[in-house]
Write a protein that holds these residues in place. Structure first.
Motif, PDB file in Angstrom:
ATOM      1  N   GLN A  12      -0.149  -7.764  -4.841  1.00 10.02           N
ATOM      2  CA  GLN A  12      -1.123  -6.676  -4.833  1.00 10.02           C
ATOM      3  C   GLN A  12      -0.420  -5.335  -4.668  1.00 10.02           C
ATOM      4  O   GLN A  12       0.419  -5.165  -3.774  1.00 10.02           O
ATOM      5  CB  GLN A  12      -2.120  -6.871  -3.692  1.00 10.02           C
ATOM      6  N   VAL A  13      -0.792  -4.399  -5.515  1.00 14.05           N
ATOM      7  CA  VAL A  13      -0.356  -3.015  -5.387  1.00 14.05           C
ATOM      8  C   VAL A  13      -1.599  -2.155  -5.204  1.00 14.05           C
ATOM      9  O   VAL A  13      -2.508  -2.202  -6.027  1.00 14.05           O
ATOM     10  CB  VAL A  13       0.429  -2.553  -6.623  1.00 14.05           C
ATOM     11  N   THR A  14      -1.626  -1.400  -4.119  1.00 10.94           N
ATOM     12  CA  THR A  14      -2.760  -0.522  -3.831  1.00 10.94           C
ATOM     13  C   THR A  14      -2.243   0.896  -3.638  1.00 10.94           C
ATOM     14  O   THR A  14      -1.357   1.124  -2.814  1.00 10.94           O
ATOM     15  CB  THR A  14      -3.511  -0.973  -2.575  1.00 10.94           C
ATOM     16  N   VAL A  15      -2.787   1.815  -4.410  1.00 12.77           N
ATOM     17  CA  VAL A  15      -2.375   3.211  -4.340  1.00 12.77           C
ATOM     18  C   VAL A  15      -3.560   4.023  -3.819  1.00 12.77           C
ATOM     19  O   VAL A  15      -4.618   4.065  -4.446  1.00 12.77           O
ATOM     20  CB  VAL A  15      -1.930   3.746  -5.708  1.00 12.77           C
ATOM     21  N   SER A  16      -3.367   4.643  -2.684  1.00 13.60           N
ATOM     22  CA  SER A  16      -4.439   5.430  -2.080  1.00 13.60           C
ATOM     23  C   SER A  16      -4.347   6.883  -2.527  1.00 13.60           C
ATOM     24  O   SER A  16      -3.253   7.405  -2.772  1.00 13.60           O
ATOM     25  CB  SER A  16      -4.362   5.345  -0.566  1.00 13.60           C
ATOM     26  N   SER A  17      -5.494   7.516  -2.622  1.00 13.98           N
ATOM     27  CA  SER A  17      -5.530   8.921  -3.085  1.00 13.98           C
ATOM     28  C   SER A  17      -5.421   9.897  -1.927  1.00 13.98           C
ATOM     29  O   SER A  17      -5.464   9.516  -0.773  1.00 13.98           O
ATOM     30  CB  SER A  17      -6.826   9.175  -3.845  1.00 13.98           C
ATOM     31  N   LYS A  41      -0.274   6.268  -9.195  1.00 13.67           N
ATOM     32  CA  LYS A  41      -1.611   6.857  -9.211  1.00 13.67           C
ATOM     33  C   LYS A  41      -2.622   5.819  -8.708  1.00 13.67           C
ATOM     34  O   LYS A  41      -2.366   4.607  -8.828  1.00 13.67           O
ATOM     35  CB  LYS A  41      -1.987   7.255 -10.639  1.00 13.67           C
ATOM     36  N   PRO A  42      -3.753   6.266  -8.209  1.00  9.32           N
ATOM     37  CA  PRO A  42      -4.774   5.302  -7.767  1.00  9.32           C
ATOM     38  C   PRO A  42      -5.160   4.306  -8.860  1.00  9.32           C
ATOM     39  O   PRO A  42      -5.446   3.140  -8.565  1.00  9.32           O
ATOM     40  CB  PRO A  42      -5.954   6.201  -7.373  1.00  9.32           C
ATOM     41  N   GLU A  43      -5.132   4.733 -10.109  1.00  8.00           N
ATOM     42  CA  GLU A  43      -5.494   3.832 -11.208  1.00  8.00           C
ATOM     43  C   GLU A  43      -4.430   2.767 -11.476  1.00  8.00           C
ATOM     44  O   GLU A  43      -4.645   1.869 -12.294  1.00  8.00           O
ATOM     45  CB  GLU A  43      -5.783   4.617 -12.495  1.00  8.00           C
ATOM     46  N   LEU A  47       0.853  -1.192   0.000  1.00  5.34           N
ATOM     47  CA  LEU A  47       0.000   0.000   0.000  1.00  5.34           C
ATOM     48  C   LEU A  47       0.886   1.238   0.000  1.00  5.34           C
ATOM     49  O   LEU A  47       1.811   1.344   0.813  1.00  5.34           O
ATOM     50  CB  LEU A  47      -0.893  -0.013   1.243  1.00  5.34           C
ATOM     51  N   VAL A  48       0.590   2.163  -0.899  1.00  3.57           N
ATOM     52  CA  VAL A  48       1.392   3.386  -1.005  1.00  3.57           C
ATOM     53  C   VAL A  48       0.454   4.537  -1.350  1.00  3.57           C
ATOM     54  O   VAL A  48      -0.593   4.332  -1.973  1.00  3.57           O
ATOM     55  CB  VAL A  48       2.499   3.221  -2.072  1.00  3.57           C
ATOM     56  N   GLN A  49       0.827   5.719  -0.935  1.00  4.29           N
ATOM     57  CA  GLN A  49       0.033   6.898  -1.271  1.00  4.29           C
ATOM     58  C   GLN A  49       0.321   7.332  -2.704  1.00  4.29           C
ATOM     59  O   GLN A  49       1.412   7.065  -3.235  1.00  4.29           O
ATOM     60  CB  GLN A  49       0.334   8.037  -0.308  1.00  4.29           C
ATOM     61  N   ALA A  50      -0.641   8.017  -3.285  1.00  9.72           N
ATOM     62  CA  ALA A  50      -0.452   8.561  -4.629  1.00  9.72           C
ATOM     63  C   ALA A  50       0.803   9.429  -4.657  1.00  9.72           C
ATOM     64  O   ALA A  50       1.066  10.200  -3.725  1.00  9.72           O
ATOM     65  CB  ALA A  50      -1.660   9.369  -5.047  1.00  9.72           C
ATOM     66  N   GLY A  51       1.580   9.278  -5.720  1.00 12.65           N
ATOM     67  CA  GLY A  51       2.832   9.997  -5.843  1.00 12.65           C
ATOM     68  C   GLY A  51       4.032   9.231  -5.313  1.00 12.65           C
ATOM     69  O   GLY A  51       5.180   9.631  -5.545  1.00 12.65           O
ATOM     70  N   GLY A  52       3.769   8.145  -4.610  1.00 12.52           N
ATOM     71  CA  GLY A  52       4.843   7.353  -4.036  1.00 12.52           C
ATOM     72  C   GLY A  52       5.444   6.362  -5.024  1.00 12.52           C
ATOM     73  O   GLY A  52       5.100   6.346  -6.209  1.00 12.52           O
ATOM     74  N   SER A  53       6.344   5.532  -4.502  1.00 13.19           N
ATOM     75  CA  SER A  53       7.065   4.565  -5.338  1.00 13.19           C
ATOM     76  C   SER A  53       7.050   3.182  -4.706  1.00 13.19           C
ATOM     77  O   SER A  53       6.964   3.046  -3.480  1.00 13.19           O
ATOM     78  CB  SER A  53       8.523   5.015  -5.515  1.00 13.19           C
TER      79      SER A  53
END
Length: 123
Positions: free
Chosen positions: A118-123, A89-91, A10-16
């Motif tokens: 699983q890769v999850t990107v939170s907005s 990005k969340p997408e 899990l990572v925030q938008a803009g992260g790597s």
């Protein structure tokens, strides 16, 4: 051939994040490798691919949606494939699968793939 992915999370938008795929078994039969992803309710998408390379390095392919943000690489000595994902990005949220082909080009009949990470990107 067995392919085992790692590095999702899990990572925030803009992260790597950096995904890894360790290959084992009859790896001499593998040439091209790549990453697919599949989000809920969507078709599987080829994200990036790389040929076997030889002395000149592998030729790469990227989906338009990830160009400039993702980088695929491989370390043939370690039998490992990587996907460096920046500016997430969340997408980009999806299960990411490592893939391998007997052929030295991506996108044809898929010969091997892993269980996914699983890769999850939170907005």
């Amino acid at each position: 051939v067995q392919l085992v992915e790692s590095g999702g999370g899990l990572v925030q938008a803009g992260g790597s994040l950096r995904l890894s795929c360790a290959a084992s078994g009859s790896i001499f039969s593998i040439n091209a490798m790549g990453w697919y992803r599949q989000a809920p309710g969507k078709e599987r998408e080829l994200v990036a691919g790389i040929s076997s390379g030889g002395s000149g390095g592998g030729m790469t392919y990227y989906a338009d949606s990830v160009k400039g943000r993702f980088t695929i690489s491989r370390d043939n000595a370690k039998n490992t494939l990587y996907l460096q994902m920046n500016s997430l990005k969340p997408e980009d949220t999806a299960i990411y699968y490592c893939a391998a082909w007997h052929a030295d080009y991506v996108g044809g009949k898929l010969d091997f793939w892993g269980q996914g990470t699983q890769v999850t990107v939170s907005s």
